[in-house]
Design an enzyme around this catalytic site. Structure first.
Site, PDB file in Angstrom:
ATOM      1  N   GLY A 183       0.765  -1.258   0.111  1.00 47.22           N
ATOM      2  CA  GLY A 183       0.058   0.001  -0.133  1.00 47.22           C
ATOM      3  C   GLY A 183       0.744   1.305   0.022  1.00 47.22           C
ATOM      4  N   GLY A 184       0.511   2.370   0.416  1.00 47.47           N
ATOM      5  CA  GLY A 184       1.292   3.622   0.402  1.00 47.47           C
ATOM      6  C   GLY A 184       2.401   3.410   1.558  1.00 47.47           C
ATOM      7  N   GLY A 418      24.513  14.856 -28.156  1.00 49.15           N
ATOM      8  CA  GLY A 418      23.898  15.291 -26.657  1.00 49.15           C
ATOM      9  C   GLY A 418      24.231  14.516 -25.559  1.00 49.15           C
ATOM     10  N   ALA A 419      24.587  13.184 -25.900  1.00 48.80           N
ATOM     11  CA  ALA A 419      25.013  12.124 -24.562  1.00 48.80           C
ATOM     12  C   ALA A 419      26.360  12.538 -24.240  1.00 48.80           C
ATOM     13  CB  ALA A 419      24.932  10.746 -25.279  1.00 48.80           C
TER      14      ALA A 419
HETATM   15  C1  HXC Z   1      -3.849  -5.120  11.432  1.00 55.05           C
HETATM   16  C2  HXC Z   1      -2.600  -7.095  10.576  1.00 55.05           C
HETATM   17  C3  HXC Z   1      -2.307  -6.266   9.381  1.00 55.05           C
HETATM   18  C4  HXC Z   1      -2.953  -5.000   9.264  1.00 55.05           C
HETATM   19  C5  HXC Z   1      -1.448  -8.089   9.410  1.00 55.05           C
HETATM   20  N1  HXC Z   1      -1.954  -8.208  10.493  1.00 55.05           N
HETATM   21  N2  HXC Z   1      -1.597  -7.038   8.585  1.00 55.05           N
HETATM   22  N3  HXC Z   1      -3.043  -6.457  11.751  1.00 55.05           N
HETATM   23  N4  HXC Z   1      -3.497  -4.563  10.340  1.00 55.05           N
HETATM   24  N5  HXC Z   1      -2.673  -4.102   8.275  1.00 55.05           N
HETATM   25  C6  HXC Z   1      -2.030  -9.034  11.753  1.00 55.05           C
HETATM   26  C7  HXC Z   1      -2.832 -10.338  11.267  1.00 55.05           C
HETATM   27  O1  HXC Z   1      -4.117 -10.233  11.399  1.00 55.05           O
HETATM   28  C8  HXC Z   1      -2.274 -11.414  12.127  1.00 55.05           C
HETATM   29  O2  HXC Z   1      -2.732 -11.238  13.423  1.00 55.05           O
HETATM   30  C9  HXC Z   1      -0.920 -11.029  12.095  1.00 55.05           C
HETATM   31  O3  HXC Z   1      -0.859  -9.633  11.809  1.00 55.05           O
HETATM   32  C10 HXC Z   1       0.085 -11.724  11.226  1.00 55.05           C
HETATM   33  O4  HXC Z   1      -0.521 -11.538   9.600  1.00 55.05           O
HETATM   34  P1  HXC Z   1      -0.665 -12.980   8.945  1.00 55.05           P
HETATM   35  O5  HXC Z   1      -1.728 -12.706   7.971  1.00 55.05           O
HETATM   36  O6  HXC Z   1      -0.747 -14.159   9.737  1.00 55.05           O
HETATM   37  O7  HXC Z   1       0.627 -13.104   8.213  1.00 55.05           O
HETATM   38  P2  HXC Z   1       1.119 -13.648   6.754  1.00 55.05           P
HETATM   39  O8  HXC Z   1       0.575 -14.762   6.555  1.00 55.05           O
HETATM   40  O9  HXC Z   1       2.586 -13.566   6.847  1.00 55.05           O
HETATM   41  O10 HXC Z   1       0.448 -12.671   5.745  1.00 55.05           O
HETATM   42  C11 HXC Z   1       1.234 -11.157   5.884  1.00 55.05           C
HETATM   43  C12 HXC Z   1       0.575 -10.054   5.041  1.00 55.05           C
HETATM   44  C13 HXC Z   1      -1.017 -10.351   5.314  1.00 55.05           C
HETATM   45  C14 HXC Z   1       0.642 -10.336   3.606  1.00 55.05           C
HETATM   46  C15 HXC Z   1       1.079  -8.930   5.503  1.00 55.05           C
HETATM   47  O11 HXC Z   1      -1.304 -10.117   6.936  1.00 55.05           O
HETATM   48  C16 HXC Z   1      -1.870  -9.326   4.899  1.00 55.05           C
HETATM   49  O12 HXC Z   1      -2.313  -9.276   3.616  1.00 55.05           O
HETATM   50  N6  HXC Z   1      -2.191  -8.333   5.561  1.00 55.05           N
HETATM   51  C17 HXC Z   1      -3.045  -7.076   5.296  1.00 55.05           C
HETATM   52  C18 HXC Z   1      -2.289  -6.006   4.264  1.00 55.05           C
HETATM   53  C19 HXC Z   1      -2.982  -5.018   4.206  1.00 55.05           C
HETATM   54  O13 HXC Z   1      -3.943  -4.817   3.418  1.00 55.05           O
HETATM   55  N7  HXC Z   1      -2.742  -3.900   4.785  1.00 55.05           N
HETATM   56  C20 HXC Z   1      -3.438  -2.497   4.530  1.00 55.05           C
HETATM   57  C21 HXC Z   1      -2.372  -1.959   3.355  1.00 55.05           C
HETATM   58  S1  HXC Z   1      -3.059  -0.457   3.052  1.00 55.05           S
HETATM   59  P3  HXC Z   1      -2.845 -12.485  14.443  1.00 55.05           P
HETATM   60  O14 HXC Z   1      -3.405 -11.922  15.457  1.00 55.05           O
HETATM   61  O15 HXC Z   1      -3.769 -13.441  13.551  1.00 55.05           O
HETATM   62  O16 HXC Z   1      -1.313 -13.128  14.580  1.00 55.05           O
HETATM   63  C22 HXC Z   1      -1.875   0.399   3.774  1.00 55.05           C
HETATM   64  C23 HXC Z   1      -2.231   2.093   3.445  1.00 55.05           C
HETATM   65  C24 HXC Z   1      -0.984   2.669   3.803  1.00 55.05           C
HETATM   66  O17 HXC Z   1      -1.270   0.014   4.484  1.00 55.05           O
HETATM   67  C25 HXC Z   1      -1.515   4.241   3.324  1.00 55.05           C
HETATM   68  C26 HXC Z   1      -0.505   5.133   3.498  1.00 55.05           C
HETATM   69  C27 HXC Z   1      -0.702   6.442   3.169  1.00 55.05           C
END
Ligand code: HXC
Length: 528
Positions: A183-184, A418-419
């Site tokens: 993401g961001g 130019g290069a």
């Molecule tokens: C809260 C999160 C989390 C999140 C992971 N966890 N991402 N909790 N917010 N964004 C937690 C899970 O619930 C889990 O908790 C633990 O972290 C480990 O995650 P797993 O999924 O078990 O690990 P893994 O299988 O290795 O997968 C990792 C992952 C996946 C690929 C990162 O967790 C995932 O897709 N997470 C969501 C990613 C996402 O969409 N993020 C938002 C992006 S948008 P438990 O309690 O079960 O251990 C963004 C915007 C930023 O970031 C903008 C800035 C301007």
């Protein structure tokens, strides 16, 4: 995990805990907060990843880490407080004895996700790094914005981006991606000076495979979409790529050793033990006189660099331009060189972007520029024109024209059109320009030039091949002989290739007190 931090109140009639009791309790709480959850540690290791603290141990000199905000955590009103650290370990230490600030996201805690407290800890360490004038290293391993904290988490990222930009060009900022960075969140590394990634475990993308499948119907794996390989070779997002975390963190240490602490300091120079007056006779064997015969420019760089060591930036992307940090005579130098082995060393869109960013970084951190030229020109083609070679080539031109660090140009063979001008020619501000006796500096190569100037005569000639040969010989003798540019002051000296290292070392010495002129403007408007 909700660790109770408070000290039990004294029972009626019994004395409360002594100072020693409290100190013991402090150590217990601290140890638990530092160790974290054992199962989560095992899960992290099973993925081939180190924990945040293990990473910091490998990054920093042994025993040098000072942590901030170990106990800081979410306090949800009357509800249970969040885990200590809130998923990020932040602090400062030393690398080769020099101060460095760092934070490491702890994927074991809430997936390293970024909420309000997590962000506040990062903001604090960034502010301290800037105040102290020391490099900042970010070790990223995070699920991104903490979903449960909603827009507060997004605002936390905003605070990071703003600080990244405020610190840009003031302190070196190094991003190390050791897990997901989606993401961001991926924009913070993109705003910093260098991005390291580790193969197979690190991923960066703005929208992940699931969203892409839904929106565009494309099916792609995490690795194919945003793995280290793709960012090192296709997108140019990763500056450095490694097979494992240990090698990656060692290279981060090496990089820091080459950089100044901040833009007011000079890069550290050191006695490398490689004599500054070492001659390089092998260069004449490495580089053929015929400008059409390729060779590996990295062999030339290795001959010139102290002990043959250099750190190539974007090694796997835009290989037609080699950009490397190295030491020559003990001084850190930013080296740009056309690579005849890849696309004959032409400048194209990617090479221009790579070079521009590198020149800009070197200039920001007072790293002298050494440019080795062997360039046939800009890459011709509809694709390049339509994708904006004018805009992108201008970035490299702008970056060089704007650079106030010592600038030394060495022309090995061809330098056309130019290069030639863009590759730090005298006319755009190189302080000293040298050429080998194999140089060919001209608007274009003899064959192409004759074809343009004498098109009508050649079309009417009885023996066009004979006439073409005569015209090429005449053009070469008159306009592209190796002393044409030196005679006109565009090259300061024609040197024996074996003296290239000595010449550069002396030039660096001569220019070591060069100081930038101050300009009465807010900032320029570069063609980003
Ligand atoms: C809260 C999160 C989390 C999140 C992971 N966890 N991402 N909790 N917010 N964004 C937690 C899970 O619930 C889990 O908790 C633990 O972290 C480990 O995650 P797993 O999924 O078990 O690990 P893994 O299988 O290795 O997968 C990792 C992952 C996946 C690929 C990162 O967790 C995932 O897709 N997470 C969501 C990613 C996402 O969409 N993020 C938002 C992006 S948008 P438990 O309690 O079960 O251990 C963004 C915007 C930023 O970031 C903008 C800035 C301007």
């Amino acid at each position: 995990m909700s660790e109770q931090f408070s000290v039990p109140a004294p029972d009626a009639g019994r004395p409360g805990p002594t100072t020693r009791d409290r100190v013991r309790r402090l150590h217990e709480i601290r140890t638990r907060a530092i160790n974290g959850d054992e199962l989560a540690t095992e899960r992290q290791h099973a993925k081939g990843k180190l924990t945040a603290r293990q990473r910091l141990e490998q990054l920093l000199d042994g025993g040098s880490f000072t942590e901030f905000d170990l106990f800081r955590r979410r306090a949800n009103g009357a509800g249970p407080a969040g885990p200590a650290t809130d998923g990020v370990v932040a602090g400062a230490g030393t690398v080769h004895g020099r101060r460095v600030f760092a934070y490491a996201q702890d994927f074991r805690v809430l997936g390293g996700s970024l909420g309000e407290v997590h962000a506040a800890k990062i903001h604090k360490v960034m502010d301290l790094a800037l105040a102290a004038g020391a490099p900042l290293v970010a070790l990223n391993d995070s699920g991104g914005a903490r979903i449960q904290e909603g827009v507060t988490a997004l605002a936390g990222y905003g605070g990071i981006f703003r600080r990244n930009v405020r610190a840009s060009g003031v302190i070196p900022q190094i991003s190390v991606v050791l897990g997901p960075c989606a993401g961001g969140a991926a924009y913070s590394p993109a705003l910093t000076d260098f991005t390291f990634m580790v193969r197979d475990t690190a991923h960066m993308f703005v929208t992940g495979p699931d969203v892409i499948r839904t929106v565009t119907g494309e099916s792609v794996s995490h690795e194919e979409l945003g793995g280290a390989r793709v960012h090192a070779s296709t997108s140019g997002v990763a500056t450095f790529v490694h097979d494992d975390e240990a090698a990656c963190l060692q290279d981060v240490r090496y990089l820091i050793s080459l950089l100044p602490a901040n833009s007011h300091d000079l890069p550290p120079s050191c006695e490398t033990g490689d004599p500054p007056d070492r001659r390089c006779p092998r260069l004449a064997d490495i580089v053929p006189a015929n400008p059409k015969i390729p060779y590996d420019m990295r062999d030339v760089v290795a001959e010139i660099a102290d002990h043959g060591e250099f750190m190539e930036v974007h090694e796997h992307w835009a290989g037609n331009l080699v950009c490397a940090l190295t030491r020559i005579g003990g001084r850190t130098v930013g080296l740009l060189a056309n690579q005849p082995l890849v696309r004959a060393g032409v400048l194209d869109i990617d090479a221009s972007q790579k070079g521009a960013r590198f020149v800009q970084m070197c200039d920001a951190f007072s790293i002298p520029l050494v440019t080795l030229v062997d360039v046939p020109g800009f890459l011709p083609g509809v694709d390049q024109e339509h994708h904006g070679i004018i805009r992108h080539g201008a970035k490299l031109l702008y970056a060089y024209c704007d650079a106030t660090v010592p600038r030394i140009q060495v022309i090995l063979r061809k330098a056309y059109g130019g290069a030639y001008i863009v590759m730090d020619s005298r006319s755009i501000g190189a302080d000293l320009s040298y050429a080998w006796p194999t140089n060919e500096i001209a608007v274009m190569g003899a064959e192409a030039a004759v074809g343009v100037i004498h098109r009508k005569e050649l079309a009417a000639a009885d023996d066009p091949d004979r006439l073409r040969s005569q015209l090429i010989a005449g053009y070469t003798e008159e306009l592209i002989h190796p002393y044409y540019a030196p005679e006109r002051g565009l090259v300061d000296d024609v040197i024996d290739p074996a003296d290239t290292r000595i010449t550069i070392t002396r030039a660096l010495d001569l220019l070591s007190e060069k100081r930038p002129e101050t300009r009465p403007r807010k900032h320029g408007n570069p063609p980003f």
